[in-house]
Design a protein around this motif. Structure first.
Motif, mmCIF file in Angstrom:
data_model
loop_
_atom_site.group_PDB
_atom_site.id
_atom_site.type_symbol
_atom_site.label_atom_id
_atom_site.label_comp_id
_atom_site.label_asym_id
_atom_site.label_seq_id
_atom_site.Cartn_x
_atom_site.Cartn_y
_atom_site.Cartn_z
ATOM 1 N N SER A 1 48.565 -79.874 59.979
ATOM 2 C CA SER A 1 49.504 -78.887 60.539
ATOM 3 C C SER A 1 50.625 -79.614 61.268
ATOM 4 O O SER A 1 50.560 -80.818 61.506
ATOM 5 C CB SER A 1 48.775 -77.993 61.550
ATOM 6 N N GLY A 2 51.649 -78.830 61.658
ATOM 7 C CA GLY A 2 52.602 -79.351 62.623
ATOM 8 C C GLY A 2 51.868 -79.524 63.945
ATOM 9 O O GLY A 2 50.684 -79.196 64.052
ATOM 10 N N GLU A 3 52.539 -80.051 64.952
ATOM 11 C CA GLU A 3 51.879 -80.138 66.271
ATOM 12 C C GLU A 3 51.953 -78.753 66.889
ATOM 13 O O GLU A 3 52.974 -78.374 67.454
ATOM 14 C CB GLU A 3 52.524 -81.217 67.131
ATOM 15 N N ASP A 4 50.878 -77.999 66.717
ATOM 16 C CA ASP A 4 50.875 -76.589 67.078
ATOM 17 C C ASP A 4 49.798 -76.337 68.122
ATOM 18 O O ASP A 4 48.610 -76.292 67.810
ATOM 19 C CB ASP A 4 50.615 -75.763 65.802
ATOM 20 N N TYR B 1 53.918 -74.347 62.171
ATOM 21 C CA TYR B 1 54.623 -74.433 63.459
ATOM 22 C C TYR B 1 54.545 -75.863 63.980
ATOM 23 O O TYR B 1 53.504 -76.509 63.853
ATOM 24 C CB TYR B 1 53.978 -73.508 64.492
ATOM 25 N N CYS B 2 55.631 -76.319 64.590
ATOM 26 C CA CYS B 2 55.595 -77.654 65.200
ATOM 27 C C CYS B 2 56.460 -77.690 66.441
ATOM 28 O O CYS B 2 57.562 -77.151 66.455
ATOM 29 C CB CYS B 2 56.065 -78.722 64.216
ATOM 30 N N LYS B 3 55.934 -78.334 67.498
ATOM 31 C CA LYS B 3 56.704 -78.432 68.737
ATOM 32 C C LYS B 3 57.627 -79.642 68.727
ATOM 33 O O LYS B 3 58.429 -79.833 69.626
ATOM 34 C CB LYS B 3 55.758 -78.477 69.931
ATOM 35 N N ASN B 4 57.488 -80.493 67.720
ATOM 36 C CA ASN B 4 58.306 -81.708 67.663
ATOM 37 C C ASN B 4 59.545 -81.513 66.799
ATOM 38 O O ASN B 4 59.680 -80.505 66.104
ATOM 39 C CB ASN B 4 57.474 -82.879 67.137
ATOM 40 N N ASP B 5 60.389 -82.535 66.833
ATOM 41 C CA ASP B 5 61.686 -82.394 66.161
ATOM 42 C C ASP B 5 62.021 -83.629 65.315
ATOM 43 O O ASP B 5 63.184 -84.048 65.270
ATOM 44 C CB ASP B 5 62.764 -82.182 67.241
ATOM 45 N N CYS B 6 61.021 -84.181 64.664
ATOM 46 C CA CYS B 6 61.228 -85.385 63.857
ATOM 47 C C CYS B 6 62.420 -85.165 62.910
ATOM 48 O O CYS B 6 62.473 -84.134 62.222
ATOM 49 C CB CYS B 6 59.967 -85.718 63.066
ATOM 50 N N PHE B 7 63.335 -86.116 62.907
ATOM 51 C CA PHE B 7 64.610 -85.943 62.197
ATOM 52 C C PHE B 7 64.454 -85.713 60.698
ATOM 53 O O PHE B 7 65.338 -85.183 60.054
ATOM 54 C CB PHE B 7 65.483 -87.186 62.422
ATOM 55 N N TYR B 8 63.354 -86.171 60.126
ATOM 56 C CA TYR B 8 63.214 -86.141 58.662
ATOM 57 C C TYR B 8 62.469 -84.917 58.155
ATOM 58 O O TYR B 8 62.477 -84.633 56.961
ATOM 59 C CB TYR B 8 62.476 -87.411 58.186
ATOM 60 N N CYS B 9 61.788 -84.181 59.028
ATOM 61 C CA CYS B 9 60.771 -83.229 58.567
ATOM 62 C C CYS B 9 61.266 -81.781 58.567
ATOM 63 O O CYS B 9 61.830 -81.301 59.559
ATOM 64 C CB CYS B 9 59.548 -83.372 59.479
ATOM 65 N N GLY B 10 60.990 -81.085 57.486
ATOM 66 C CA GLY B 10 61.393 -79.686 57.346
ATOM 67 C C GLY B 10 60.704 -78.747 58.321
ATOM 68 O O GLY B 10 61.167 -77.634 58.553
ATOM 69 N N LEU B 11 59.578 -79.190 58.904
ATOM 70 C CA LEU B 11 58.864 -78.332 59.858
ATOM 71 C C LEU B 11 59.380 -78.498 61.284
ATOM 72 O O LEU B 11 58.910 -77.805 62.198
ATOM 73 C CB LEU B 11 57.357 -78.644 59.842
ATOM 74 N N ARG B 12 60.346 -79.382 61.492
ATOM 75 C CA ARG B 12 60.826 -79.660 62.857
ATOM 76 C C ARG B 12 61.231 -78.357 63.550
ATOM 77 O O ARG B 12 61.715 -77.433 62.920
ATOM 78 C CB ARG B 12 61.968 -80.671 62.828
ATOM 79 N N LYS B 13 61.032 -78.353 64.870
ATOM 80 C CA LYS B 13 61.188 -77.080 65.587
ATOM 81 C C LYS B 13 62.611 -76.534 65.507
ATOM 82 O O LYS B 13 62.821 -75.326 65.545
ATOM 83 C CB LYS B 13 60.729 -77.224 67.038
HETATM 84 FE FE1 SF4 Z 1 57.056 -84.397 63.037
HETATM 85 FE FE2 SF4 Z 1 54.629 -83.794 61.962
HETATM 86 FE FE3 SF4 Z 1 56.050 -81.945 63.322
HETATM 87 FE FE4 SF4 Z 1 56.906 -82.740 60.954
HETATM 88 S S1 SF4 Z 1 55.024 -81.680 61.346
HETATM 89 S S2 SF4 Z 1 58.163 -82.427 62.829
HETATM 90 S S3 SF4 Z 1 56.301 -84.925 60.960
HETATM 91 S S4 SF4 Z 1 55.201 -83.871 64.155
#
Ligand code: SF4
Ligand code: SAM
Ligand code: FES
Length: 349
Positions: free
Chosen positions: A108-111, A62-74
């Motif tokens: 982890s993602g930012e969870d 889980y991640c609260k962020n939305d980094c453009f490159y990352c598959g885990l983005r929210k």
């Molecule tokens: Fe960004 Fe890290 Fe979340 Fe990926 S896991 S969207 S790199 S903060």
């Protein structure tokens, strides 16, 4: 100035100008070989032939962020999300210890499900059960939280600044700020963590000038560990059609940073091994001295998809352990014993 002279200056002074770094990043042929060979010699002299292994436990997707490159983005609604329970994380850490790992990396993602108290409890339980160093890679938190994690027993922290180009940073990290990122890294350093940082190679719009600046920022932050990896486009992100990062520039950046911070720990990253089947070997031969195999259960490995095609995704942790050991031995190196604290950190302490 000739590339040969720049390499010599880097070895003697451990500092270069941005223009000198750019020339090294553009080096080809004999010049490039000399850069890689020198970085390998400096690695041997300052951190030896041991390659330290870190057991990576990716405990939440889980991640609260939305980094453009990352598959885990929210915003990636197709991402498969999971959270591991405290006992399960501790159990995997114990298994890693039994396999011979003396450092575990909790990533982890930012969870925010993992509150200050939950994280502290996980850290303490691992430390009560096994004698390992704990590295956290969980993103941005408050100073108080970082302090609590350190007091609970966390030893190290990994957080890349991703790019030092503030415009690109803003563009690819909606709702986040470069200033905040750097502030967090400085807090971590001041709290006595062994600090790991670094950047992505090949974000769309990134120039050689930016990369040289990234290298200088790692030096300025006085990193104990340096994580540099190529960007790999993920199909469910806004950067899906972008070109992947360059393996060659990744290797050159590793080599240059080995010259500038000779006693740092530098991993040959999984992303490097994903873009080039021999990527990790190449990294280890031009300055790197760390590998971070995943020690998690297969069911979770498959779901932690930062980018497609990740190596080892279908391999059991014991198989990876054997595989990586044979790679290390084939390079004439040996598997590090003990926790493998960064010598750069030790020297400063
Ligand atoms: Fe960004 Fe890290 Fe979340 Fe990926 S896991 S969207 S790199 S903060
Ligand atoms: N969420 C924490 C953070 O961002 O620091 C830790 C986990 S994050 C997944 C770890 C690293 O994965 C990031 O620092 C980023 O550089 C890398 N990463 C994410 N997406 C990637 C991609 N598409 N290609 C290569 N590396 C990627
Ligand atoms: Fe995982 Fe080689 S390290 S299969």
């Amino acid at each position: 100035m000739k590339v040969r002279d720049i390499i010599e200056k880097a070895c003697h002074e451990n500092i270069l100008t941005k223009d000198e770094i750019k020339l090294l990043l553009m080096a080809e042929g004999e010049d490039k070989n000399l850069l890689f060979k020198t970085a390998d010699m400096v690695r041997k002299e300052h951190v030896g032939d041991e390659v330290f292994l870190r057991g990576l436990i990716e405990f939440s997707s889980y991640c609260k962020n939305d980094c453009f490159y990352c598959g885990l983005r929210k915003s990636n609604s197709q991402a498969q999300r999971y959270r591991m329970q405290e006992d399960e994380i501790v159990e995997v850490a114990k298994r890693a210890y039994q396999m011979g790992y003396r450092t575990v990396v909790l990533q982890s993602g930012e969870d925010m499900f993992y509150t200050k108290d939950r994280m502290c409890s996980i850290i303490k339980k691992i430390k009560q059960n096994v004698d390992v160093a704990i590295t956290l890679s969980i993103g941005e938190r408050s100073y108080d939280e970082y302090k609590a994690f350190k007091d609970a027993g966390a030893d190290r922290f990994l957080m890349r600044f991703e790019t030092s180009n503030e415009k690109l940073y803003r563009q690819y990290h909606p709702g986040m700020s470069f200033e905040k990122r750097i502030e967090c890294l400085k807090w971590l350093k001041s709290l006595g963590y062994e600090l790991g940082t670094g950047f992505l190679i090949g974000l769309p719009g990134q120039t050689i000038d930016d990369l040289a600046q990234d290298i200088l920022l790692v030096k300025e932050l006085d990193a104990d560990m340096i994580g540099i990896g190529p960007f790999i486009p993920h199909p469910q992100t806004p950067l899906k059609d972008a070109k992947e990062g360059s393996v060659d520039l990744t290797l050159k950046s590793i080599a240059i940073l080995r010259l500038l911070i000779p006693d740092a720990n530098i991993p040959a990253t999984t992303a490097l091994g994903t873009l080039d089947p021999l990527g990790r070997q190449k990294g280890l031969m031009c300055g790197a001295n760390i590998v971070m195999p995943n020690v998690n259960h297969l069911k979770y490995k498959l779901k932690y998809e930062l980018y497609p095609g990740k190596i080892c995704i279908n391999e059991d942790a014991t198989k990876c352990r054997g595989c990586i050991e044979s790679i290390i031995v084939s390079l004439g190196r040996k598997v590090g014993q003990g926790k493998g604290q960064s010598r750069h950190y030790k020297r400063a302490a």
